[in-house]
Write an enzyme that holds these catalytic residues in place. Structure first.
Site, PDB file in Angstrom:
ATOM      1  N   SER B 131       0.829  -1.199   0.000  1.00 45.98           N
ATOM      2  CA  SER B 131       0.000   0.000   0.000  1.00 45.98           C
ATOM      3  C   SER B 131       0.862   1.247   0.000  1.00 45.98           C
ATOM      4  CB  SER B 131      -0.858  -0.028   1.268  1.00 45.98           C
ATOM      5  OG  SER B 131      -1.386   1.240   1.550  1.00 45.98           O
ATOM      6  N   TYR B 155      -1.022  -0.014  10.171  1.00 47.78           N
ATOM      7  CA  TYR B 155      -1.246  -0.720   8.905  1.00 47.78           C
ATOM      8  C   TYR B 155      -0.060  -0.521   7.961  1.00 47.78           C
ATOM      9  CZ  TYR B 155      -3.479  -1.641   4.340  1.00 47.78           C
ATOM     10  OH  TYR B 155      -3.788  -2.102   3.092  1.00 47.78           O
ATOM     11  N   LYS B 159       2.551  -3.341   6.559  1.00 53.65           N
ATOM     12  CA  LYS B 159       2.784  -3.556   5.123  1.00 53.65           C
ATOM     13  C   LYS B 159       4.271  -3.398   4.801  1.00 53.65           C
ATOM     14  CE  LYS B 159      -1.298  -4.525   3.395  1.00 53.65           C
ATOM     15  NZ  LYS B 159      -1.542  -5.879   2.850  1.00 53.65           N
TER      16      LYS B 159
END
Lengths: 334, 334
Positions: B131, B155, B159
């Protein structure tokens, strides 16, 4: 103040402990208690100006980190690691110690913090020793503060992940972390070892002890250095610094000295004369030459410098640290 | 060829599966078997041109990943993740699924590989969906291929760590990994959701369905987009690409379209007229404005483009994908 040193029996751990023991201070604050931990039992000398205990620990073993932080140390210096070569040769061991050990430590601190309100609860300063191995070739001649991390070793990968976790746990308010990427330490005290980087110290250390040294690469090879005394200075400064200045970018390449092998040799000549330099034997080794070609040569560490981290002035200063700290200020009769 | 899709019930997982089912191909190769996994049981439609099974799985639970790779899929598409907002709100859940799930998957593949000689043993292609959340402000107006990863969410941290592990496991020869950083997907099909980024799709999707949409930010806000069809195209290309071209830098920012809200609105006007645009209601929301100000606006994805990844040409093309794929080519009567 209570201080916990993980990896206390390693070279930097011992140097840091000596400096704390001498002054009774760490990062400008009086120390009441020091806890030493390593995979080999760290030595506790007599006559210390503070309480001190040591334990022999397997960092990622269940219960280890919880026991170590039970005394709620105010500063945790995390130097424990499997070194680069071993982490590359033993994938599982490297990930177990360098990644799982670090993850378990951070998690134990978070549990101890216990979701307290900001400004409340257990909230230690955590100093994480990272490495320039977080960078992988190809890179620019000088690596800046915003260059990306593409490690080319499992060790470098594990250190980069440690940096990321440190930043996220700090951002979430579980502890107050700072990661410092150390240059190659020179002159490394002790016996020669088989690390590919060993010659950078060896070509100074062995002649300064009246012994022969092997130089396996060209004089033009450039590398990135800090003395053990500078490394200890970085740790003191990392303990003292106001981390609000870091924002959420908690990991910093430490300042260092970019120097060629030729510059090392000329500084040795100034410190110890032609007879010392004559002890360096040139034996080109294509394997080592190839490894070293993939290493970073120079850094622009504007951020760390602006935050007050200070490097060695020149190679003469680095050699002087070795002569003063390891040889009692004396050179051999050549 | 056997394909395993983790996170198969999510929007991209379903679109990918549809495209494989339609053509019987993935990345230019004929598919014999597809395994679908998600935390909710993925639907297996009738009449497929290959064997297909689905399972409802808790990725990091003991035994899950071992069972999933027991059939030795040739390509593993890892789309499974707790989304950004939830990973930020539930720290433990985010790390458990996004980090521990990924680590366990990679470890299970390494165990299945079993230290075989190069070119032997189990050696799947692993496609990891990453991402643009791996980047954190402040960043340059256009983020290049060598900009560093300083995520500002858990998050994004998870990632980034997944990317690092993917690169290291690939470098060590345990599998053949490629990580692709997806832009924000627009026009996202389905109902409006509460994601802070939801309006980027909502101001197109709702008017294209004859409904009102709320615009909480200024027309001048710029963001980074790809259509669902482009995202599926990236996955096909990631399955087909010769990874030798990547070297050890296995993670790539995917190409996208940098566009402002004003450009979205003008493309909507061209596609559906003034009456559609009139359905957009401006309701400035300082909270959303602040969140969005911290997001990347534009990328220089020279590397991915040179490797053949292709983005949407313009916002008109992105809107056309939605009208064709979700509305059967038809607009409402305004």
């Amino acid at each position: 103040m209570k201080v916990l040193i993980l990896g206390a029996a390693g070279m930097i751990g011992r140097k840091l402990f000596e400096s704390i023991a001498q002054s009774g201070m760490f990062g400008g604050k009086r120390v009441d208690e020091v806890l030493l931990s390593d995979v080999v039992l760290p030595l506790v000398p007599p006559g210390l100006p503070f309480t001190c205990s040591a334990s022999q620990d397997d960092l990622p073993a269940p219960g280890t980190v919880e026991r170590l932080i039970a005394a709620r140390p105010d500063v945790i210096v995390h130097l424990a690691a499997i070194v680069s070569g071993e982490a590359e040769a033993d994938f599982e061991k490297g990930y177990r110690i360098n990644l799982e050990g670090t993850t378990r430590l951070f998690e134990a601190i978070r549990q101890a913090h216990g979701g307290s309100a900001p400004g409340e609860g257990y909230f230690p300063r955590v100093i994480f020793s990272s490495s320039i191995a977080v960078f992988g070739a190809p890179f620019p001649e000088r690596i800046g503060d915003e260059f990306f991390n593409t490690p080319l070793t499992s060790y470098g990968t594990q250190k980069t992940i440690g940096e990321l976790l440190l930043a996220d746990y700090s951002r979430k308010g579980f502890f107050d972390g700072i990661g410092i990427r150390l240059p190659t330490i020179a002159v490394r005290p002790g016996k020669p070892n088989k690390a590919a980087s060993g010659f950078f110290s060896g070509i100074l250390r062995e002649p300064l002890n009246g012994q022969e040294a092997i130089l396996p690469v060209s004089d033009q090879v450039r590398h990135w250095f800090a003395s053990p005394r500078s490394a200890v200075g970085f740790l003191h400064h990392a303990a003292a610094i106001d981390t609000a200045q870091l924002g959420w970018r908690r990991n910093l390449s430490m300042p260092g000295l970019s120097a060629t092998v030729a510059e090392e040799i000329e500084a040795l000549r100034r410190a110890a004369g032609d007879k010392a330099v004559a002890l360096i034997k040139r034996q080109p080794d294509p394997v080592i030459e190839k490894i070293v070609a993939g290493w970073a040569r120079d850094f622009d560490t504007a951020r760390a410098r602006s935050l007050g981290f200070v490097a060695d002035k020149d190679m003469d200063a680095i050699i002087k640290v070795y002569i003063d700290d390891e040889l009692g200020g004396k050179l051999p009769n050549y």
